[in-house]
Design a protein around this motif. Sequence first.
Motif, PDB file in Angstrom:
ATOM      1  N   VAL A  61      -8.732  -8.503   0.216  1.00 44.43           N
ATOM      2  CA  VAL A  61      -9.569  -8.105  -0.912  1.00 44.43           C
ATOM      3  C   VAL A  61      -9.711  -9.272  -1.886  1.00 44.43           C
ATOM      4  O   VAL A  61      -8.718  -9.866  -2.290  1.00 44.43           O
ATOM      5  N   ILE A  80      -7.091  -5.686   5.557  1.00 43.77           N
ATOM      6  CA  ILE A  80      -8.249  -6.150   4.783  1.00 43.77           C
ATOM      7  C   ILE A  80      -7.850  -7.116   3.673  1.00 43.77           C
ATOM      8  O   ILE A  80      -6.910  -6.850   2.918  1.00 43.77           O
ATOM      9  N   ASP A 126      -2.056   4.733  -3.250  1.00 44.23           N
ATOM     10  CA  ASP A 126      -3.328   4.053  -3.008  1.00 44.23           C
ATOM     11  C   ASP A 126      -4.219   4.872  -2.087  1.00 44.23           C
ATOM     12  O   ASP A 126      -5.447   4.847  -2.212  1.00 44.23           O
ATOM     13  N   VAL A 127      -3.602   5.544  -1.138  1.00 40.51           N
ATOM     14  CA  VAL A 127      -4.348   6.374  -0.185  1.00 40.51           C
ATOM     15  C   VAL A 127      -3.568   7.651   0.067  1.00 40.51           C
ATOM     16  O   VAL A 127      -2.354   7.607   0.283  1.00 40.51           O
ATOM     17  N   MET A 167      -6.408   3.793  11.192  1.00 42.92           N
ATOM     18  CA  MET A 167      -7.160   3.510   9.975  1.00 42.92           C
ATOM     19  C   MET A 167      -6.289   2.853   8.898  1.00 42.92           C
ATOM     20  O   MET A 167      -6.696   1.902   8.238  1.00 42.92           O
ATOM     21  N   MET A 174      -6.645  -0.818   7.140  1.00 43.70           N
ATOM     22  CA  MET A 174      -6.711  -1.027   5.694  1.00 43.70           C
ATOM     23  C   MET A 174      -5.725  -2.108   5.255  1.00 43.70           C
ATOM     24  O   MET A 174      -6.023  -2.901   4.366  1.00 43.70           O
ATOM     25  N   ILE A 228       0.868  -1.184   0.000  1.00 44.08           N
ATOM     26  CA  ILE A 228       0.000   0.000   0.000  1.00 44.08           C
ATOM     27  C   ILE A 228       0.895   1.221   0.000  1.00 44.08           C
ATOM     28  O   ILE A 228       1.755   1.370   0.870  1.00 44.08           O
ATOM     29  N   LYS A 263      -5.395   8.357  15.045  1.00 41.65           N
ATOM     30  CA  LYS A 263      -6.520   7.770  14.314  1.00 41.65           C
ATOM     31  C   LYS A 263      -6.143   7.477  12.872  1.00 41.65           C
ATOM     32  O   LYS A 263      -6.610   6.503  12.276  1.00 41.65           O
TER      33      LYS A 263
END
Lengths: 201, 201
Positions: free
Chosen positions: A199, A197, A174-175, A190, A194, A118, A186
């Motif tokens: 996918v 996860i 990606d982000v 987060m 991610m 990521i 926070k």
Amino acid sequence: MKSIITISREFGSGGRTVGRLVAERLGYAFYDHELVNEVARRCGFSPRFIEENGEYANARSSLLFSLATAAQTPDMLSMYDRLYIEQMKFIEELAEKGNCVIVGRCADYILAGRDNTINVFVYAPREVRVNRIMARHNLSEAEALKAISTSDKERGNHYFRYTDQKWGKAQNYDVCINSGLMGIEKTAEMLADMAKIEVRA
Amino acid sequence: MKSIITISREFGSGGRTVGRLVAERLGYAFYDHELVNEVARRCGFSPRFIEENGEYANARSSLLFSLATAAQTPDMLSMYDRLYIEQMKFIEELAEKGNCVIVGRCADYILAGRDNTINVFVYAPREVRVNRIMARHNLSEAEALKAISTSDKERGNHYFRYTDQKWGKAQNYDVCINSGLMGIEKTAEMLADMAKIEVRA
């Protein structure tokens, strides 16, 4: 589960701290100063030279041009380019091992296209950056603003020189996240979620 | 808790669907076609004209230039600029009511600086976009590629004309996300979670 997180960040955005917290949450290795020290050991530059130049280029030609020239006469490759190439090789080795967070140094570009990665870009509004830099580096507001302007310009130049891409263009990551939106803790939470996860394509 | 989410998106990224799912999760109103219909009612343009021009400008001068000219002779304001101004006024009204998700139409720029807003940009790798467009619009690969190229160019021009900013520059948004990373559902879930977070400054 993603095993490599790269963090690009604006100076003063807290992106380095976000990266460290993500690594802690995932139990991953964290490469920032560690990367500098290892590259220093390998290529004989001082850690200070690497800190000062590993993400800041002032060279005028592109890396490809330098490489084409240096193919004839390798000694002509500049210190900056030798540093970049050592960093690149080390980042690729880290990625093979996996389970790591790598801050800066065009790692997003070097590792582009890997399914297990990521790529993150962390930034923040100017006032958030100024306050953070003033507090951490004991600078005046004017000095913090100057540091931001210089860092943005130099990191942008460095990124463009070695990747031929624009630094801060959303689609290169990606982000991308404004760390001022949720705060450092926070944001890290987060991003770690991610990475966990699974996918299904 | 954030009460307004704006979603800018690349054509084929699934950003519109992400927006709808975020609205469902939060119990917010969702404005996309609804916005078009209301603006049509107000300014007398057909919904089709608005669909086709509300995010695509082919005008050559900036809005400020047009406004300066039109201040003398209001009739000279182009249909495109009148449409933009009606959209802008309606988006500001929606924001006053709050609890809504607004897709496209420079809403991120129009509502910039509001503490209760999250501005999101959704994009995806080219192959994800192509597959999505082929499936949804029954197009060939070549046609999907052409649609992507045209849409990116026109949305970029429109955004620049009305905001003087570069479309897709990470720092113009709070969050930018590649919808291919986690998929549409998970992306929406994460954005809705972010909207719920209370941040202490």
